[in-house]
Design an enzyme around this catalytic site. Structure first.
Site, PDB file in Angstrom:
ATOM      1  N   LYS A  86     -10.497   4.259  -2.550  1.00 16.69           N
ATOM      2  CA  LYS A  86      -9.879   5.610  -2.613  1.00 16.69           C
ATOM      3  C   LYS A  86     -10.509   6.512  -4.079  1.00 16.69           C
ATOM      4  CE  LYS A  86      -6.856   5.000   0.755  1.00 16.69           C
ATOM      5  NZ  LYS A  86      -6.397   5.829   1.737  1.00 16.69           N
ATOM      6  N   ASP A  91       0.631   6.647  -0.655  1.00 15.31           N
ATOM      7  CA  ASP A  91      -0.154   7.507   0.047  1.00 15.31           C
ATOM      8  C   ASP A  91      -0.043   7.083   1.815  1.00 15.31           C
ATOM      9  OD1 ASP A  91      -2.554   9.018   0.851  1.00 15.31           O
ATOM     10  OD2 ASP A  91      -3.755   7.088   0.882  1.00 15.31           O
ATOM     11  N   ASP A  92       0.272   5.842   2.063  1.00 15.82           N
ATOM     12  CA  ASP A  92       0.565   5.580   3.355  1.00 15.82           C
ATOM     13  C   ASP A  92       1.698   6.012   4.063  1.00 15.82           C
ATOM     14  OD1 ASP A  92      -1.830   3.592   3.531  1.00 15.82           O
ATOM     15  OD2 ASP A  92      -0.727   2.857   2.107  1.00 15.82           O
ATOM     16  N   ASN A 114      -7.277  11.113   8.804  1.00 13.51           N
ATOM     17  CA  ASN A 114      -7.042   9.966   7.952  1.00 13.51           C
ATOM     18  C   ASN A 114      -6.635  10.643   6.470  1.00 13.51           C
ATOM     19  OD1 ASN A 114      -8.158   8.336   5.615  1.00 13.51           O
ATOM     20  ND2 ASN A 114      -8.932   7.212   7.021  1.00 13.51           N
TER      21      ASN A 114
HETATM   22  N1  LIG Z   1      -5.363   7.094   9.480  1.00 10.71           N
HETATM   23  C1  LIG Z   1      -4.581   6.877   8.197  1.00 10.71           C
HETATM   24  O1  LIG Z   1      -4.750   7.835   7.612  1.00 10.71           O
HETATM   25  C2  LIG Z   1      -3.775   5.987   8.130  1.00 10.71           C
HETATM   26  C3  LIG Z   1      -3.769   4.615   8.909  1.00 10.71           C
HETATM   27  N2  LIG Z   1      -3.014   3.567   8.615  1.00 10.71           N
HETATM   28  C4  LIG Z   1      -3.150   2.563   9.538  1.00 10.71           C
HETATM   29  O2  LIG Z   1      -1.789   2.288  10.222  1.00 10.71           O
HETATM   30  C5  LIG Z   1      -1.718   0.878  10.516  1.00 10.71           C
HETATM   31  C6  LIG Z   1      -0.345   0.656  10.206  1.00 10.71           C
HETATM   32  O3  LIG Z   1       0.073   0.571   8.937  1.00 10.71           O
HETATM   33  P1  LIG Z   1       1.546   0.471   8.388  1.00 10.71           P
HETATM   34  O4  LIG Z   1       2.342   1.424   9.163  1.00 10.71           O
HETATM   35  O5  LIG Z   1       1.340   0.465   6.979  1.00 10.71           O
HETATM   36  O6  LIG Z   1       1.670  -0.990   8.707  1.00 10.71           O
HETATM   37  P2  LIG Z   1       3.005  -1.966   9.135  1.00 10.71           P
HETATM   38  O7  LIG Z   1       2.805  -3.190   9.174  1.00 10.71           O
HETATM   39  O8  LIG Z   1       4.040  -1.429   8.116  1.00 10.71           O
HETATM   40  O9  LIG Z   1       3.658  -1.413  10.332  1.00 10.71           O
HETATM   41  C7  LIG Z   1       2.764  -1.868  11.582  1.00 10.71           C
HETATM   42  C8  LIG Z   1       3.818  -1.304  12.708  1.00 10.71           C
HETATM   43  O10 LIG Z   1       2.933  -1.674  14.082  1.00 10.71           O
HETATM   44  C9  LIG Z   1       3.883  -2.518  14.814  1.00 10.71           C
HETATM   45  N3  LIG Z   1       3.282  -2.952  15.774  1.00 10.71           N
HETATM   46  C10 LIG Z   1       2.624  -4.449  15.566  1.00 10.71           C
HETATM   47  N4  LIG Z   1       1.976  -4.740  16.858  1.00 10.71           N
HETATM   48  C11 LIG Z   1       2.345  -3.942  17.815  1.00 10.71           C
HETATM   49  C12 LIG Z   1       2.180  -4.055  19.174  1.00 10.71           C
HETATM   50  N5  LIG Z   1       1.751  -4.818  19.924  1.00 10.71           N
HETATM   51  N6  LIG Z   1       2.861  -2.672  20.015  1.00 10.71           N
HETATM   52  C13 LIG Z   1       3.473  -1.861  19.222  1.00 10.71           C
HETATM   53  N7  LIG Z   1       3.704  -1.795  17.939  1.00 10.71           N
HETATM   54  C14 LIG Z   1       3.054  -2.950  17.033  1.00 10.71           C
HETATM   55  C15 LIG Z   1       4.704  -3.366  14.014  1.00 10.71           C
HETATM   56  O11 LIG Z   1       5.948  -3.791  14.712  1.00 10.71           O
HETATM   57  C16 LIG Z   1       4.916  -2.353  12.878  1.00 10.71           C
HETATM   58  O12 LIG Z   1       6.181  -1.520  13.076  1.00 10.71           O
HETATM   59  C17 LIG Z   1      -2.772   0.065   9.667  1.00 10.71           C
HETATM   60  O13 LIG Z   1      -3.785  -0.074  10.683  1.00 10.71           O
HETATM   61  C18 LIG Z   1      -3.278   1.179   8.753  1.00 10.71           C
HETATM   62  O14 LIG Z   1      -4.862   1.147   8.587  1.00 10.71           O
HETATM   63  C19 LIG Z   1      -2.144   3.445   7.588  1.00 10.71           C
HETATM   64  C20 LIG Z   1      -2.102   4.539   6.714  1.00 10.71           C
HETATM   65  C21 LIG Z   1      -2.897   5.888   6.843  1.00 10.71           C
HETATM   66  C1  LIG Z   2      -6.115   5.135   5.689  1.00 11.71           C
HETATM   67  C2  LIG Z   2      -5.317   4.164   4.802  1.00 11.71           C
HETATM   68  O1  LIG Z   2      -4.511   4.386   3.800  1.00 11.71           O
HETATM   69  C3  LIG Z   2      -4.962   2.947   5.491  1.00 11.71           C
HETATM   70  O2  LIG Z   2      -5.355   2.824   6.815  1.00 11.71           O
HETATM   71  O3  LIG Z   2      -4.077   2.242   5.163  1.00 11.71           O
HETATM   72 MG   LIG Z   3      -3.782   2.838   2.970  1.00  7.98          MG
END
Ligand SMILES: NC(=O)C1=CN([C@@H]2O[C@H](COP(=O)(O)OP(=O)(O)OC[C@H]3O[C@@H](n4cnc5c(N)ncnc54)[C@H](O)[C@@H]3O)[C@@H](O)[C@H]2O)C=CC1
Ligand SMILES: CC(=O)C(=O)O
Ligand SMILES: [Mg+2]
Length: 605
Positions: free
Chosen positions: A204, A298-299, A494
């Site tokens: 980052k 950030d997330d 992202n």
């Molecule tokens: N594109 C971007 O800018 C960003 C992407 N992300 C991505 O988002 C993803 C999740 O991040 P967080 O919310 O922090 O994780 P987290 O662990 O807090 O949440 C994950 C969620 O997905 C749900 N889940 C798990 N298996 C599932 C299924 N089979 N069907 C439906 N829901 C399901 C869980 O119950 C939970 O509610 C990660 O892969 C992360 O890399 C996160 C932040 C930024």
């Molecule tokens: C992009 C980001 O912050 C994440 O996947 O957690």
């Molecule tokens: Mg992140």
């Protein structure tokens, strides 16, 4: 009128030329080392570009090959060797090996010569972001203990309790502007990686340097190692972190509190970005520190702004006015820190458009147990306002825990957005159901990272949903050729479009804390950046660049001033900042960005 504008711009010129900026490069660097110590310091090292006079001055004569080369030649030499590496690895079936080889090549350059490294990164940001950031950074974190060669950043652990206030003075830089910190508990969609998560703050911060022009000597990647619950790592002989289960409750918070206070003591104006904390601690720490420190998560907050820009783009792509947003049906898969952050932000946008708290009805949220309804046992209060009920406005037969495909078939959403961390969950059946969407341009956002965790690929979307579909993903994919010269755009949704600008704007304003208004200003700036013509083609986001970061940074800075949160930075006070027009603010922010060039070195003695 003209006079005051003229007076203002002459003040602005004076500010640019006279501010004791930490970003405007100094004419010379004063070094207190000589000979090999300089060559071994990547910040000062110029390799073969040291001129003879400097070699004499700094005790380098004889320690380098005789021919002095210029920066451009070094640059070309690196790029050529990188291309050779690429060519040699063509046809290599193991894409992991290729990605890691490229990462190692860049990392070696960073360890040797930071000036050249950052110039290469800045000039080729689109090509190299996937290596220093997602997806390769995910691989690096997974293999960090085996890949470890040279330390980067600081490690505060559960064993350092009571020591952090003094430890923080072990960091060699007198000034730190930007800190990215993780506890390694939810690294991308890869789960708990313990100390190995340090790769994320490093990645980052590389983007902070490249896209926001933060001086690399003033950034600090931090891992808070409070243990890991990852059994595989605990049993791994190579694992470099603490071999103990994660701290919980007050013990955990005491470590984070102590770290934050240590930061405040040494660098009270540093901006702190929380990254990849598991959900419970992500929300808890945000609430705990948001009004007391200049910090953001950030997330939760960065991702929300980027997703909202994408959601509004999807409305525009249908040729509909933005105030139609509350009529968009959005299915969100994943109710974690990122998903809930996005939902709260999108709901707020809806309320701003005149919909009442009770009246919003556009979201369907699923987690690992399926559709979340009010019938859910132990319903998480964070998601309660999005839980579906059973009233007349509800689609019949959509019961608690309904599967994704059932929900998509019955809701016919305009947008399907994944933040689940489950690779491939938007399978053929789900995508074919999206084809029946009520939108003429159904949008699929597969935002989970890294690539292996993306909910689907753009090829699948354009094949199963149709050529009119809009696609965005968290990690980069290539555009898809649709035939007849048409392109299916693979946007990257992202948080990298926002966090560098949020950090930069907060830093340059000298904000006491980072308010909702500052984050909204950044997000609105991003949402309005893409033109209608681009949107019609299906392009939702710009490539990451210093230009977009300067715009976002300026918007954040101006919001800080408007809210009276700005205390100024580097001798430029809030009063002076507030006299700048919008355009001048963008110029000012741009001017303050660090840019890698070799500076003459002068020995202290
Ligand atoms: N594109 C971007 O800018 C960003 C992407 N992300 C991505 O988002 C993803 C999740 O991040 P967080 O919310 O922090 O994780 P987290 O662990 O807090 O949440 C994950 C969620 O997905 C749900 N889940 C798990 N298996 C599932 C299924 N089979 N069907 C439906 N829901 C399901 C869980 O119950 C939970 O509610 C990660 O892969 C992360 O890399 C996160 C932040 C930024
Ligand atoms: C992009 C980001 O912050 C994440 O996947 O957690
Ligand atoms: Mg992140």
């Amino acid at each position: 009128m003209w006079r005051s504008a003229a007076r203002r711009s002459s003040l602005f010129r004076r500010l640019l030329s006279s501010s004791s900026s930490s970003y405007a490069p100094p004419a010379v660097y004063i070094v207190n080392k000589r000979g090999n110590d300089i060559l071994n310091d990547p910040w000062y090292n110029k390799d073969t570009a040291f001129p003879m006079t400097e070699r004499d001055r700094l005790g380098l004569r004889g320690l380098l090959p005789p021919r002095v080369t210029c920066f451009e030649e070094q640059y070309e030499r690196f790029i050529n060797s990188y291309r050779t590496l690429e060519n040699n690895m063509q046809g290599e079936p193991d894409s992991t090996r290729v990605a890691l080889a490229k990462w190692k090549d860049l990392n070696r350059l960073h360890s040797r010569n930071e000036t050249l490294y950052y110039r290469v990164l800045i000039d080729n940001i689109e090509e190299f972001a996937p290596i220093v950031y997602t997806p390769t950074v995910g691989l690096v974190c997974e293999n960090y203990s085996g890949l470890f060669r040279r330390s980067r950043g600081m490690y505060f652990t559960a064993k350092d309790k009571g020591e952090m206030m003094s430890m923080i003075y072990n960091w060699p830089a007198d000034k730190v502007d930007m800190i990215v910190v993780t506890d390694g508990s939810r690294i991308l969609g890869l789960g708990d990686l313990g100390v190995q998560g340090v790769g994320i703050p490093i990645g980052k911060l590389d983007l902070y340097v490249a896209a926001a022009g933060i001086n690399p000597q003033k950034v600090l990647p931090v891992i808070l190692d409070v243990g890991t619950n990852n059994e595989k790592l605990l049993e791994d002989k190579l694992y470099l972190g603490l071999r103990q289960p994660r701290l919980e409750g007050e013990e955990y918070l005491a470590i984070i509190d102590e770290f934050m206070e240590a930061v405040r003591a040494r660098w009270p104006k540093a901006v702190v970005q929380f990254e990849d904390f598991q959900m419970k601690w992500a929300f808890e720490t945000l609430e705990r520190y948001r009004n007391r420190f200049c910090m953001f998560n950030d997330d939760i907050q960065g991702t929300a702004g980027v997703a909202l820009a994408g959601l509004l783009g999807a409305v525009r792509a249908q040729g509909r006015p933005l105030h139609d947003f509350p009529n968009q049906k959005i299915v969100v898969v994943g109710a974690g820190s990122a998903g809930i952050g996005v939902l709260n932000k999108a709901k707020k946008a809806t309320l701003k458009m005149g919909i009442t708290e009770e009246g919003h009805n556009q979201f369907w949220v699923l987690d690992k147990d399926g559709l979340i309804t009010k019938a859910r046992e132990g319903l998480d209060p964070a998601v309660a306002s999005f839980a579906r009920g059973s009233g007349p406005n509800e689609i019949p037969d959509l019961h608690e825990g309904a599967s994704l495909v059932e929900v998509v078939k019955k809701v016919k959403p305009h947008v399907l957005l994944g933040l689940s961390g489950v690779g491939g969950i938007f399978n053929e059946e789900v995508l074919k159901a999206m084809k029946e969407s009520d939108s003429p341009r159904p949008a699929v956002f597969a935002m989970s990272n890294p690539t292996t965790k993306a909910e689907c690929t753009p090829d699948d979307v354009f094949k199963h949903v149709g050529e009119n579909a809009i696609f965005a993903s968290g990690s980069p994919f290539s555009n898809v050729s649709l035939g007849n010269g048409k392109t299916g755009y693979a946007n990257q949704a992202n948080n990298m479009y926002l966090f560098p600008g949020i950090g930069l704007g907060a830093l340059l304003s000298g904000a006491r804390n980072i308010s909702v208004g500052m984050l909204e200003a950044g997000a609105e700036c991003l949402a309005s950046y893409i033109t209608d013509d681009e949107i019609k083609k299906g392009i939702l986001f710009p490539p990451v660049s210093r230009h977009i970061t300067a715009q976002v940074g300026a918007a954040v800075l101006r919001a800080a001033i408007a809210e009276d949160l700005a205390e100024g930075c580097d001798g430029v006070g809030p009063k002076e900042l507030s006299t700048m027009s919008e355009l001048e603010t963008v110029d000012y922010v741009t001017q303050k960005m660090w840019y890698p060039v070799y500076h003459p070195l002068v020995s202290k003695k």
